[in-house]
Structures are given as structure tokens and as C-alpha cells.
Design a protein around this motif. Structure first.
Motif, PDB file in Angstrom:
ATOM      1  N   ARG A 136       7.592 -14.909   3.576  1.00 35.72           N
ATOM      2  CA  ARG A 136       7.382 -13.459   3.734  1.00 35.72           C
ATOM      3  C   ARG A 136       7.752 -12.708   2.459  1.00 35.72           C
ATOM      4  NH1 ARG A 136      10.602 -11.280   8.752  1.00 35.72           N
ATOM      5  NH2 ARG A 136       9.921  -9.301   7.829  1.00 35.72           N
ATOM      6  N   MET A 137       8.715 -13.234   1.725  1.00 33.35           N
ATOM      7  CA  MET A 137       9.149 -12.609   0.478  1.00 33.35           C
ATOM      8  C   MET A 137       8.272 -13.018  -0.708  1.00 33.35           C
ATOM      9  SD  MET A 137      11.787 -10.814   1.410  1.00 33.35           S
ATOM     10  CE  MET A 137      11.208 -10.668   3.105  1.00 33.35           C
ATOM     11  N   GLY A 138       7.230 -13.822  -0.462  1.00 31.88           N
ATOM     12  CA  GLY A 138       6.369 -14.291  -1.540  1.00 31.88           C
ATOM     13  C   GLY A 138       6.977 -15.413  -2.342  1.00 31.88           C
ATOM     14  N   LEU A 139       7.872 -16.189  -1.718  1.00 32.90           N
ATOM     15  CA  LEU A 139       8.611 -17.228  -2.440  1.00 32.90           C
ATOM     16  C   LEU A 139       8.426 -18.607  -1.814  1.00 32.90           C
ATOM     17  CD1 LEU A 139      11.942 -15.247  -2.989  1.00 32.90           C
ATOM     18  CD2 LEU A 139      10.201 -15.742  -4.718  1.00 32.90           C
ATOM     19  N   ALA A 140       7.284 -18.841  -1.201  1.00 34.69           N
ATOM     20  CA  ALA A 140       7.046 -20.122  -0.541  1.00 34.69           C
ATOM     21  C   ALA A 140       7.140 -21.291  -1.513  1.00 34.69           C
ATOM     22  CB  ALA A 140       5.685 -20.108   0.145  1.00 34.69           C
ATOM     23  N   ASP A 141       6.818 -21.042  -2.777  1.00 36.50           N
ATOM     24  CA  ASP A 141       6.853 -22.112  -3.776  1.00 36.50           C
ATOM     25  C   ASP A 141       8.178 -22.172  -4.535  1.00 36.50           C
ATOM     26  OD1 ASP A 141       6.490 -19.693  -5.040  1.00 36.50           O
ATOM     27  OD2 ASP A 141       5.088 -20.466  -6.548  1.00 36.50           O
ATOM     28  N   ARG A 142       9.193 -21.444  -4.053  1.00 37.25           N
ATOM     29  CA  ARG A 142      10.484 -21.409  -4.739  1.00 37.25           C
ATOM     30  C   ARG A 142      11.640 -21.855  -3.837  1.00 37.25           C
ATOM     31  NH1 ARG A 142       7.347 -20.808  -8.297  1.00 37.25           N
ATOM     32  NH2 ARG A 142       7.389 -19.302 -10.026  1.00 37.25           N
ATOM     33  N   VAL A 143      11.335 -22.446  -2.692  1.00 41.32           N
ATOM     34  CA  VAL A 143      12.400 -22.779  -1.739  1.00 41.32           C
ATOM     35  C   VAL A 143      13.420 -23.743  -2.323  1.00 41.32           C
ATOM     36  CG1 VAL A 143      11.008 -22.299   0.305  1.00 41.32           C
ATOM     37  CG2 VAL A 143      10.997 -24.602  -0.688  1.00 41.32           C
ATOM     38  N   GLY A 144      12.991 -24.643  -3.217  1.00 39.48           N
ATOM     39  CA  GLY A 144      13.898 -25.638  -3.788  1.00 39.48           C
ATOM     40  C   GLY A 144      14.486 -25.243  -5.121  1.00 39.48           C
ATOM     41  N   HIS A 145      14.221 -24.013  -5.584  1.00 40.94           N
ATOM     42  CA  HIS A 145      14.734 -23.569  -6.869  1.00 40.94           C
ATOM     43  C   HIS A 145      16.160 -23.021  -6.721  1.00 40.94           C
ATOM     44  CE1 HIS A 145      10.574 -23.999  -7.967  1.00 40.94           C
ATOM     45  NE2 HIS A 145      10.764 -23.544  -9.185  1.00 40.94           N
ATOM     46  N   PHE A 146      16.937 -23.241  -7.774  1.00 43.56           N
ATOM     47  CA  PHE A 146      18.284 -22.681  -7.824  1.00 43.56           C
ATOM     48  C   PHE A 146      18.230 -21.278  -8.432  1.00 43.56           C
ATOM     49  CE2 PHE A 146      18.911 -27.231  -7.575  1.00 43.56           C
ATOM     50  CZ  PHE A 146      19.995 -27.347  -6.712  1.00 43.56           C
ATOM     51  N   PRO A 147      19.250 -20.452  -8.178  1.00 49.05           N
ATOM     52  CA  PRO A 147      19.204 -19.080  -8.683  1.00 49.05           C
ATOM     53  C   PRO A 147      18.907 -18.969 -10.174  1.00 49.05           C
ATOM     54  CG  PRO A 147      20.945 -19.264  -7.078  1.00 49.05           C
ATOM     55  CD  PRO A 147      20.395 -20.655  -7.261  1.00 49.05           C
ATOM     56  N   HIS A 148      19.453 -19.866 -11.001  1.00 44.38           N
ATOM     57  CA  HIS A 148      19.218 -19.749 -12.446  1.00 44.38           C
ATOM     58  C   HIS A 148      17.775 -20.046 -12.826  1.00 44.38           C
ATOM     59  CE1 HIS A 148      19.801 -24.175 -12.320  1.00 44.38           C
ATOM     60  NE2 HIS A 148      19.057 -24.181 -13.418  1.00 44.38           N
ATOM     61  N   GLN A 149      17.019 -20.604 -11.888  1.00 43.33           N
ATOM     62  CA  GLN A 149      15.608 -20.894 -12.137  1.00 43.33           C
ATOM     63  C   GLN A 149      14.699 -19.764 -11.645  1.00 43.33           C
ATOM     64  OE1 GLN A 149      15.795 -24.639  -9.885  1.00 43.33           O
ATOM     65  NE2 GLN A 149      15.340 -25.741 -11.791  1.00 43.33           N
ATOM     66  N   LEU A 150      15.298 -18.695 -11.135  1.00 41.08           N
ATOM     67  CA  LEU A 150      14.539 -17.582 -10.580  1.00 41.08           C
ATOM     68  C   LEU A 150      14.732 -16.326 -11.417  1.00 41.08           C
ATOM     69  CD1 LEU A 150      15.560 -18.062  -6.828  1.00 41.08           C
ATOM     70  CD2 LEU A 150      13.442 -18.850  -7.908  1.00 41.08           C
ATOM     71  N   SER A 151      13.723 -15.473 -11.437  1.00 43.61           N
ATOM     72  CA  SER A 151      13.870 -14.170 -12.085  1.00 43.61           C
ATOM     73  C   SER A 151      14.790 -13.288 -11.246  1.00 43.61           C
ATOM     74  CB  SER A 151      12.506 -13.489 -12.224  1.00 43.61           C
ATOM     75  OG  SER A 151      12.025 -13.087 -10.956  1.00 43.61           O
ATOM     76  N   GLY A 152      15.218 -12.173 -11.827  1.00 43.51           N
ATOM     77  CA  GLY A 152      16.059 -11.250 -11.076  1.00 43.51           C
ATOM     78  C   GLY A 152      15.379 -10.739  -9.823  1.00 43.51           C
ATOM     79  N   GLY A 153      14.093 -10.430  -9.945  1.00 38.61           N
ATOM     80  CA  GLY A 153      13.358  -9.951  -8.775  1.00 38.61           C
ATOM     81  C   GLY A 153      13.250 -11.011  -7.692  1.00 38.61           C
TER      82      GLY A 153
END
Length: 255
Positions: A136-153
Motif C-alpha cells: 500500500r505504501m508503494g514498497l512491495a519491492d523493498r520488503v527485504g531492504h534495510f533502512p540504510h538501503q532506503l531513501s528518506g521518503g
């Protein structure tokens, strides 16, 4: 009946009074925006609602049930505070994600701990619900990413999913875009706008005046720990009655 009723809340830090006689109500499915300068008491108010701070006076009721009354010690038991926090999901300014956990683990952790304590929900169903929230947040492809691998948004969107995971009655945002670069602000505001369209009950502390005008059902302007003016966005933001409100909006427009 209002989903939230806040009556005569006061908060002191030592000799300093930070909140004075704060009263307002919120209906199911409404969005309330709280605006005001830094130091006006907005964040302290959210922290009182979420019991990260304990009010010194007043009462808070959710769905007609008084969950805090400064004159009733039974409503202030430490053993009950964690249950009361479940009424409010809080999204902080600076994400506050656990760096050692993936996006999905950040979303599901609190729900898994609650399930261990109370039973009745499997880890598989919790993870599925977490994946659906991240989608729902548009992050279906980021479920296995750690915070440092994500943008601030993206991190803030994970934080929103985490707050929604426990199905709070009221979702609270404390300046959710203040830690973001301008180009990332829009993606978070779009998520909050979508939640408003879905009639999620929300309290949003924000400096995004155009956003507050468009999304909120009501607006509160705070200054020096008091509510100076409250009403519909078109009244408070576009046609303020109080001089302090006019001065604040004038300063903001000139920034």
C-alpha cells in the motif's frame, strides 16, 4: 459520538507550562492538522496523547471511554499505559526504524510481540499483513531492504506502515516531512493524502500549509502552548480571525 475527546489538558516541565487548557474533539474518519511555530506545544500534545508524556491536568477519552483522567489514579497505572498506546499510532519526524531489521521486520515486530503476549495470530498471517501494508505504501519491492538501503521518503513510508500495523484508532504524524529533502516530501504527502481519502482518522502536525488546507477537515493553530484558533481549513488558514494566527501565517508566507 467523537472518536477522540481531549479536555483541558495541561503539561508542565518543572516551572514551565508547555500546554494550557487544550480541548478539542475529533470525529471518526476526520483529519485534523495542527499548525504553529516551533515550540508552540504541538509535539508535546502528540506525546501526551500517546502517553510518552503524562499530562498534569485534564482527560482523554477514546470512543467514549476515558483512558486518562489526571484526577483518577486508576487511569494512570503504568501497567495500562501500553494498552492505551494501542489507540494511537505515532509517526515520528526522524523515522526511528530499527537499523538491524528489514523493512518488513520493522513493520511486523510490534505485532509479533503482541501476538506472543496475547496469542491468536500466527507469524505467517502477521508477515502477510505487513507485506500488504508495504505494498500500500508503494514498497512491495523493498520488503527485504534495510533502512540504510532506503531513501528518506521510503523510510518514512515504512514508518507509516509500522504505525498502521496495529490498527490504531487514530494515526498521528509529527512533522512527517521535516527530515526529508524537498524532492522526497511529495511521496510521503501523497501517502497521507491517500489515507485521508480512505477516511483514516488522523492528527497531523505539519508546516505544509497547502497540504493542511487540502487534506484536513479541521485545523488547530497553537501558540505558546494554547489553542489560539480552530475551525475549518478555509477559516483558519485562509480567513483567520485571531491576530496571532494572522501573524504566524504572514511569517510563514514570507519564509
Amino acid at each position: 459520538m467523537s472518536i477522540l475527546e481531549v479536555n483541558h489538558i495541561e503539561k508542565h516541565f518543572g516551572a514551565t507550562r508547555v500546554l494550557t487548557d487544550i480541548s478539542f474533539s475529533l470525529e471518526q474518519g476526520q483529519a485534523l492538522s495542527i499548525i504553529g511555530s516551533s515550540g508552540s506545544g504541538k509535539t508535546t500534545l502528540l506525546r501526551c496523547l500517546n502517553f510518552l508524556e503524562r499530562p498534569d491536568h485534564g482527560s482523554i477519552a477514546v470512543k467514549g471511554n476515558v483512558i486518562f483522567d489526571a484526577n483518577d489514579p486508576k487511569t494512570q497505572l503504568e501497567s495500562e499505559i501500553r494498552k492505551k498506546r494501542l489507540h494511537f499510532g505515532l509517526v515520528f519526524q526522524n523515522f526511528n526504524l530499527f537499523p538491524q531489521y528489514t523493512a518488513l521486520q520493522n513493520v511486523t515486530l510490534a505485532r509479533e510481540l503482541l501476538a506472543k503476549e496475547r496469542g491468536g495470530e500466527s507469524k505467517e498471517s502477521i508477515q502477510q499483513a505487513g507485506e500488504e501494508l508495504l505494498a500500500r505504501m508503494g514498497l512491495a519491492d523493498r520488503v527485504g531492504h534495510f533502512p540504510h538501503q532506503l531513501s528518506g521518503g521510503q523510510q518514512q513510508r515504512v514508518a507509516i506502515a509500522r504505525a498502521l500495523a496495529l490498527h490504531p484508532d487514530i494515526l498521528c504524524f509529527d512533522e512527517p516531512t521535516s527530515a526529508l529533502d524537498p524532492e522526497l516530501t511529495g511521496e510521503v504527502l501523497r501517502v497521507i493524502r491517500s489515507l485521508a481519502e480512505q477516511k483514516t482518522t488522523m492528527i497531523i502536525v505539519t508546516h505544509e500549509m497547502a497540504f493542511a488546507r487540502d487534506v484536513a477537515d479541521q485545523v488547530i493553530f497553537m501558540d505558546s502552548g494554547v489553542i489560539v484558533e480552530q475551525g475549518a481549513p478555509g477559516d483558519v488558514i485562509d480567513h483567520p480571525k485571531e491576530e496571532r494566527t494572522k501573524q504566524f501565517l504572514s511569517r510563514y508566507a514570507n519564509d
